[in-house]
Design an enzyme around this catalytic site. Structure first.
Site, PDB file in Angstrom:
ATOM      1  N   PHE A 141       0.964  -1.101  -0.157  1.00 20.71           N
ATOM      2  CA  PHE A 141       0.018  -0.029  -0.056  1.00 20.71           C
ATOM      3  C   PHE A 141       0.923   1.291   0.071  1.00 20.71           C
ATOM      4  O   PHE A 141       1.783   1.527   0.983  1.00 20.71           O
ATOM      5  CB  PHE A 141      -0.970   0.222   1.209  1.00 20.71           C
ATOM      6  CG  PHE A 141      -1.918   1.208   1.071  1.00 20.71           C
ATOM      7  CD1 PHE A 141      -2.919   1.042   0.420  1.00 20.71           C
ATOM      8  CD2 PHE A 141      -1.477   2.520   1.813  1.00 20.71           C
ATOM      9  CE1 PHE A 141      -3.950   2.406   0.305  1.00 20.71           C
ATOM     10  CE2 PHE A 141      -2.249   3.399   1.735  1.00 20.71           C
ATOM     11  CZ  PHE A 141      -3.339   3.370   0.858  1.00 20.71           C
ATOM     12  N   ASP A 226       9.738   2.812   1.607  1.00 22.43           N
ATOM     13  CA  ASP A 226       8.469   3.602   2.081  1.00 22.43           C
ATOM     14  C   ASP A 226       8.213   3.356   3.379  1.00 22.43           C
ATOM     15  O   ASP A 226       7.747   2.574   4.082  1.00 22.43           O
ATOM     16  CB  ASP A 226       7.341   2.996   1.018  1.00 22.43           C
ATOM     17  CG  ASP A 226       6.010   3.627   1.529  1.00 22.43           C
ATOM     18  OD1 ASP A 226       6.039   4.363   2.455  1.00 22.43           O
ATOM     19  OD2 ASP A 226       5.019   3.804   0.811  1.00 22.43           O
ATOM     20  N   LYS A 255       3.216  11.412   6.538  1.00 18.20           N
ATOM     21  CA  LYS A 255       2.370  11.306   7.851  1.00 18.20           C
ATOM     22  C   LYS A 255       3.264  11.915   9.308  1.00 18.20           C
ATOM     23  O   LYS A 255       2.851  13.056   9.395  1.00 18.20           O
ATOM     24  CB  LYS A 255       2.225   9.664   8.301  1.00 18.20           C
ATOM     25  CG  LYS A 255       1.286   8.902   7.018  1.00 18.20           C
ATOM     26  CD  LYS A 255       0.797   7.646   7.567  1.00 18.20           C
ATOM     27  CE  LYS A 255      -0.123   7.010   6.575  1.00 18.20           C
ATOM     28  NZ  LYS A 255      -1.357   7.607   6.209  1.00 18.20           N
TER      29      LYS A 255
END
Length: 401
Positions: A141, A226, A255
């Site tokens: 994801f 990531d 984030k």
């Protein structure tokens, strides 16, 4: 109708249904706690999918934002501003890298990393134009743009959004042999999550990340990590890769870099890699804006102390000691994770992940399901041990153990 019902009905009437939120309408939040429009408090065990590593309303971050709001919030990249150089310098230092390319959202940063890898492949490695290949992992994801969903293996994220962008090959996560077999002369990068978050907090086998690092180095391929969810303290290290002493060629961050205050993301790498860009070839009006830089600089300073990494290590060990005995007992099939981050597979006899999340909501605890049977636990790193234990007691209660 109650205030909660009115808020949900209004949202349902005027917003696209791209999410399926739990039936709660949050009004205020502080630390690890949120309060809804009816005044009921909830323990947040999700932390905005790790965007809120430092808690809701963190004073240091809010003070940094307020101070910058009074000065200047946006210049665009048409001009320099006085927070940009410090942000790039400090983030590069934190990562042990040389250059920073700031963006806003995680998906933007992943797209930037894809463009970087392709351009590096053509300009530096010498791959023929239009032939660059990037290898990803099944169940990944990395976001929801049209390019990113093109290499997703999740039908829910991918279906009905074609035609799909070519140039990607997916292999089983954690399978080094499959990865090695997929690398060819046109491969420019391997893009991986050191821990797969959305897939259910999947931790790869020991030795996998070092093996990826060696393979990519030997084959002249970029290793892009990531760390949007796994990075910036969540697992007990600044970066999840560091648990196995791995340094990738490229970090993708987001984030928690914005502290839950503003969206901030970045691609961080060497001069050789990020130096392939020339003015006009990539950009973002808001990327690296003064407000974002001010907040992110405070995040970086907080991480430099090691305090939050230590909290994630200690509370994470406690979390997994408490969750571990649940696995295999009939209510929970498996528990995975690292640091203050766990995926809990609910046995069907206890209901779906959604059902368990709703029962926890009724008892004042907020988590969220993924892939049907799994709930994720990722509280703010500032949570107290007592609050964490209370939340885990509610989980045991709703599971009947």
């Amino acid at each position: 109708m109650t205030s909660t019902e009115r808020g949900i009905a209004a949202a349902e009437a005027h917003s696209a249904h791209n999410y399926h939120p739990l039936p709660v309408v949050v009004a205020t939040a502080e630390g690890a706690w949120m309060t809804d429009v009816a005044g009921r408090r909830y323990l947040d065990l999700l932390a905005g999918y790790s965007a809120l590593n430092f808690g809701h309303g963190n004073r240091r971050l809010l003070d940094a934002a307020r101070a910058q709001l009074e000065r200047v919030t946006l210049t665009s990249r048409a001009f320099h501003h006085d927070r940009f150089a410090d942000f790039c310098t400090r983030l590069a230092e934190l990562c042990g890298m040389e250059l920073v390319l700031p963006m806003n959202t995680g998906a933007e940063a992943v797209e930037t990393a894809v463009k970087t890898a392709r351009k590096w492949g053509y300009r530096v490695k010498g791959v023929p134009d239009g032939r660059a290949k990037i290898i990803v992992a099944d169940n990944n994801f990395h976001g929801r743009t049209t390019t990113i969903v093109s290499f997703s293996t999740d039908p829910e994220a991918r279906a009905d959004f074609g035609p799909y962008t070519p140039g990607f090959e997916s292999v089983p996560y954690g399978d080094l042999a499959a990865l090695a077999a997929a690398v060819d002369e046109h491969t420019v990068a391997v893009l991986l999550e050191p821990i797969q978050g959305e897939a259910g907090v999947l931790v790869p086998p020991a030795g996998y990340l070092p093996g990826v690092r060696k393979l990519t180095r030997d084959r002249d391929v970029l290793f892009i990590a990531d760390e949007i969810q796994s990075g910036l303290g969540r697992t007990g290290r600044t970066f999840a890769c560091k648990h196995e002493d791995v340094v990738p060629d490229v970090y993708v961050l987001g984030k928690a870099l914005g502290g839950g205050v503003v969206p901030v993301s970045a691609v961080v790498s060497s001069r050789e890699v990020l130096g392939v860009f020339a003015p006009g070839e990539h950009g973002s009006t808001f990327g690296g804006n003064p407000l974002a830089c001010a907040v992110a600089l405070e995040v970086i300073e907080m991480l430099r102390t090691g305090e939050f990494q230590q909290r994630a290590t200690e509370l994470g060990a406690h979390l997994h000691r408490e969750l571990g005995p649940l696995a295999g007992g009939g209510a929970v099939d498996a528990v995975r994770g690292r640091g203050l981050w766990a995926g809990v597979d609910i046995n069907p006899s206890r209901g779906s992940g959604r059902a368990v999340s709703e029962r926890l909501l009724a008892r004042g605890v907020l988590v969220k399901e993924t892939h049907g049977a799994t709930i994720r636990i990722a509280p703010p790193l500032v949570i107290s041990k007592a609050d964490l234990d209370w939340g885990l007691d509610q989980l045991r209660y709703v599971l009947g153990v």
